[in-house]
Motif scaffolding. Structure first.
Motif, PDB file in Angstrom:
ATOM      1  N   MET A  34       0.827  -1.205   0.000  1.00 24.97           N
ATOM      2  CA  MET A  34       0.000   0.000   0.000  1.00 24.97           C
ATOM      3  C   MET A  34       0.859   1.252   0.000  1.00 24.97           C
ATOM      4  N   VAL A  35       1.941   1.226   0.780  1.00 23.06           N
ATOM      5  CA  VAL A  35       2.849   2.370   0.808  1.00 23.06           C
ATOM      6  C   VAL A  35       3.531   2.532  -0.539  1.00 23.06           C
ATOM      7  N   ARG A  36       3.926   1.414  -1.133  1.00 28.48           N
ATOM      8  CA  ARG A  36       4.610   1.483  -2.432  1.00 28.48           C
ATOM      9  C   ARG A  36       3.712   2.089  -3.496  1.00 28.48           C
ATOM     10  N   ASP A  37       2.426   1.765  -3.444  1.00 21.76           N
ATOM     11  CA  ASP A  37       1.498   2.342  -4.420  1.00 21.76           C
ATOM     12  C   ASP A  37       1.419   3.860  -4.297  1.00 21.76           C
ATOM     13  N   ARG A  38       1.623   4.376  -3.086  1.00 23.89           N
ATOM     14  CA  ARG A  38       1.566   5.831  -2.873  1.00 23.89           C
ATOM     15  C   ARG A  38       2.858   6.528  -3.302  1.00 23.89           C
ATOM     16  N   MET A  39       3.907   5.749  -3.581  1.00 21.91           N
ATOM     17  CA  MET A  39       5.185   6.344  -3.967  1.00 21.91           C
ATOM     18  C   MET A  39       5.179   6.889  -5.395  1.00 21.91           C
ATOM     19  N   PHE A  40       4.234   6.417  -6.205  1.00 22.71           N
ATOM     20  CA  PHE A  40       4.224   6.776  -7.615  1.00 22.71           C
ATOM     21  C   PHE A  40       2.903   7.444  -7.959  1.00 22.71           C
ATOM     22  N   ALA A  41       2.998   8.506  -8.738  1.00 27.06           N
ATOM     23  CA  ALA A  41       1.792   9.230  -9.137  1.00 27.06           C
ATOM     24  C   ALA A  41       0.936   8.367 -10.057  1.00 27.06           C
ATOM     25  N   SER A  42      -0.368   8.476  -9.918  1.00 25.69           N
ATOM     26  CA  SER A  42      -1.291   7.725 -10.757  1.00 25.69           C
ATOM     27  C   SER A  42      -2.581   8.522 -10.935  1.00 25.69           C
ATOM     28  N   PHE A  43      -3.087   8.525 -12.170  1.00 24.54           N
ATOM     29  CA  PHE A  43      -4.344   9.214 -12.478  1.00 24.54           C
ATOM     30  C   PHE A  43      -5.483   8.220 -12.723  1.00 24.54           C
ATOM     31  N   ASN A  44      -5.267   6.967 -12.359  1.00 20.67           N
ATOM     32  CA  ASN A  44      -6.244   5.931 -12.712  1.00 20.67           C
ATOM     33  C   ASN A  44      -7.464   5.914 -11.792  1.00 20.67           C
ATOM     34  N   ASN A  45      -7.289   6.327 -10.547  1.00 22.81           N
ATOM     35  CA  ASN A  45      -8.409   6.316  -9.600  1.00 22.81           C
ATOM     36  C   ASN A  45      -8.490   7.667  -8.899  1.00 22.81           C
ATOM     37  N   ILE A  58       0.724   6.640 -23.298  1.00 27.29           N
ATOM     38  CA  ILE A  58       1.704   5.562 -23.394  1.00 27.29           C
ATOM     39  C   ILE A  58       1.448   4.489 -22.339  1.00 27.29           C
ATOM     40  N   VAL A  59       1.140   4.934 -21.107  1.00 25.98           N
ATOM     41  CA  VAL A  59       0.868   3.975 -20.024  1.00 25.98           C
ATOM     42  C   VAL A  59      -0.319   3.083 -20.367  1.00 25.98           C
ATOM     43  N   GLU A  60      -1.389   3.665 -20.927  1.00 25.94           N
ATOM     44  CA  GLU A  60      -2.608   2.917 -21.185  1.00 25.94           C
ATOM     45  C   GLU A  60      -2.564   2.128 -22.493  1.00 25.94           C
ATOM     46  N   ARG A  61      -2.025   2.731 -23.560  1.00 28.19           N
ATOM     47  CA  ARG A  61      -2.105   2.101 -24.888  1.00 28.19           C
ATOM     48  C   ARG A  61      -0.885   1.269 -25.234  1.00 28.19           C
ATOM     49  N   VAL A  62       0.276   1.599 -24.676  1.00 25.78           N
ATOM     50  CA  VAL A  62       1.506   0.871 -25.010  1.00 25.78           C
ATOM     51  C   VAL A  62       1.857  -0.140 -23.916  1.00 25.78           C
ATOM     52  N   PHE A  63       1.919   0.335 -22.666  1.00 23.91           N
ATOM     53  CA  PHE A  63       2.313  -0.549 -21.568  1.00 23.91           C
ATOM     54  C   PHE A  63       1.124  -1.233 -20.893  1.00 23.91           C
ATOM     55  N   THR A  64      -0.091  -0.903 -21.329  1.00 23.72           N
ATOM     56  CA  THR A  64      -1.333  -1.497 -20.785  1.00 23.72           C
ATOM     57  C   THR A  64      -1.325  -1.534 -19.254  1.00 23.72           C
ATOM     58  N   PHE A  65      -1.036  -0.390 -18.651  1.00 19.61           N
ATOM     59  CA  PHE A  65      -1.078  -0.176 -17.201  1.00 19.61           C
ATOM     60  C   PHE A  65      -0.038  -1.003 -16.427  1.00 19.61           C
ATOM     61  N   SER A  66       0.995  -1.501 -17.115  1.00 22.99           N
ATOM     62  CA  SER A  66       2.031  -2.272 -16.413  1.00 22.99           C
ATOM     63  C   SER A  66       3.045  -1.379 -15.712  1.00 22.99           C
ATOM     64  N   THR A  67       2.969  -0.081 -15.937  1.00 19.50           N
ATOM     65  CA  THR A  67       3.823   0.877 -15.245  1.00 19.50           C
ATOM     66  C   THR A  67       2.989   2.107 -14.901  1.00 19.50           C
ATOM     67  N   THR A  68       3.599   3.079 -14.271  1.00 18.77           N
ATOM     68  CA  THR A  68       2.890   4.306 -13.898  1.00 18.77           C
ATOM     69  C   THR A  68       3.491   5.489 -14.632  1.00 18.77           C
ATOM     70  N   ILE A  69       2.713   6.551 -14.720  1.00 15.85           N
ATOM     71  CA  ILE A  69       3.161   7.724 -15.464  1.00 15.85           C
ATOM     72  C   ILE A  69       4.357   8.389 -14.804  1.00 15.85           C
ATOM     73  N   SER A  70       4.439   8.327 -13.481  1.00 15.80           N
ATOM     74  CA  SER A  70       5.566   8.976 -12.801  1.00 15.80           C
ATOM     75  C   SER A  70       6.886   8.301 -13.147  1.00 15.80           C
TER      76      SER A  70
END
Length: 314
Positions: free
Chosen positions: A160-171, A281-293
């Motif tokens: 949970m902490v790791r998820d907060r380390m990277f910016a995300s616009f998905n939710n 790129i995150v959504e169409r190329v990497f299919t959410f396997s990485t984050t924008i940050s």
């Protein structure tokens, strides 16, 4: 006239990327997909605008195009709050389960920390450079303390902490987005009376004082505005360390001007281009396997090294 044309060109590019992101790849469920993408775009505009605007102000205050507001330690403070809540209260606490409580706690902690730091230093009559030094030291301390807590917590809670380390616009929480917009508007309105000083302050402290700028008072107010904007952007989506450095330096290189009214607009447009393009790129190329940050920090980190090498040669 040429500056206006350049500004319009980047603005059109930003609008074009937004249109591509909103309307391509939708085969059905327009009623769901389009509003969802629209909220992401609005969050990108809010976040990108806050980071770009605050970075332009911060680099003007420090007269250094390599520094960004992250040097004040606000990103490390944000991660410390996230790790501290889980360490002391667990992942099931209301602060972690309710995004609004988490947002308010994060923004409040970062703003209070900034206010106390600024008040303490400027009351002692110290300059901006000592503030930067103290910010680096405290940021390192917060980062080390956060890492220590992460080692001790349960592995599942660490995720949970790791998820907060990277910016995300998905939710994106809609309520938090409107609160962020309100705080940004308050910061912008607070900036307006100071806009007449900003071009002169780019000349440096001595020149600004000689030209009649109440330098210390203006710097204190500008730093508070910077802290509020960075706190809002970080608490909304997470830290994006190199975004401000990347887009503001691109704006300087592209515009070749000292006029901040153009630098503000073009920096914000470049920020939107970087974030919307990165999200594509995150959504169409990497299919959410990485984050924008990760993408932004990768490109921004390379550009940062380029700036250091260029300054070294100069």
């Amino acid at each position: 006239m040429q500056l206006r044309r350049k500004t319009i060109a980047i603005g059109v590019l930003a609008l074009l990327l937004i249109a591509i992101y909103l309307f391509t790849g939708i085969s059905s469920n327009w009623d769901y997909i389009l509003p969802s993408r629209g909220m992401k775009v609005l969050a990108i505009i809010v976040t990108g605008g806050a980071i770009a605007f605050s970075t332009v102000i911060f680099q003007t205050i420090t007269t250094n195009r390599i520094l960004t507001p992250s040097i004040l330690g606000l990103d490390s403070m944000y991660l410390l709050v996230q790790a501290g809540v889980i360490f002391w209260f667990g992942s099931g606490s209301i602060v972690m389960m309710d995004s609004q409580y988490n947002y308010l706690l994060s923004v409040g902690a970062m703003i209070i920390f900034s206010f106390l730091l600024f008040k303490w230093l400027f009351r002692r009559g110290e300059n901006v450079y000592l503030l930067l030094l103290v910010g680096i030291i405290l940021g390192t301390f917060f980062s080390s303390l956060s890492s220590f807590m992460q080692v001790l917590i349960d592995p599942n809670e660490f995720m949970m902490v790791r998820d907060r380390m990277f910016a995300s616009f998905n939710n994106i929480n809609t309520n938090l987005l409107w609160i962020s917009i309100l705080l940004m508007l308050i910061a912008f309105v607070s900036y307006l009376p100071l806009h007449k000083y900003i071009d002169v302050m780019a000349l440096g402290k001595d020149q600004a004082v000689n030209l009649g700028v109440p330098y210390d008072k203006v710097v204190q107010r500008l730093l508070i505005i910077v802290a509020v904007l960075i706190s809002v952007a970080t608490a909304l989506v997470g830290p994006v360390t190199f975004l401000g450095l990347l887009v503001v330096n691109l704006a300087h290189e592209f515009m070749k001007t000292y006029k901040h009214r153009y630098l503000f607009l073009v920096s914000i447009f470049f920020s939107i281009v970087a974030l919307v393009g990165g999200q594509l790129i995150v959504e169409r190329v990497f299919t959410f396997s990485t984050t924008i940050s990760v993408l932004i920090n990768f490109v921004g980190g390379i550009y940062f090294i380029y700036l250091l090498l260029r300054e070294n040669k100069a």
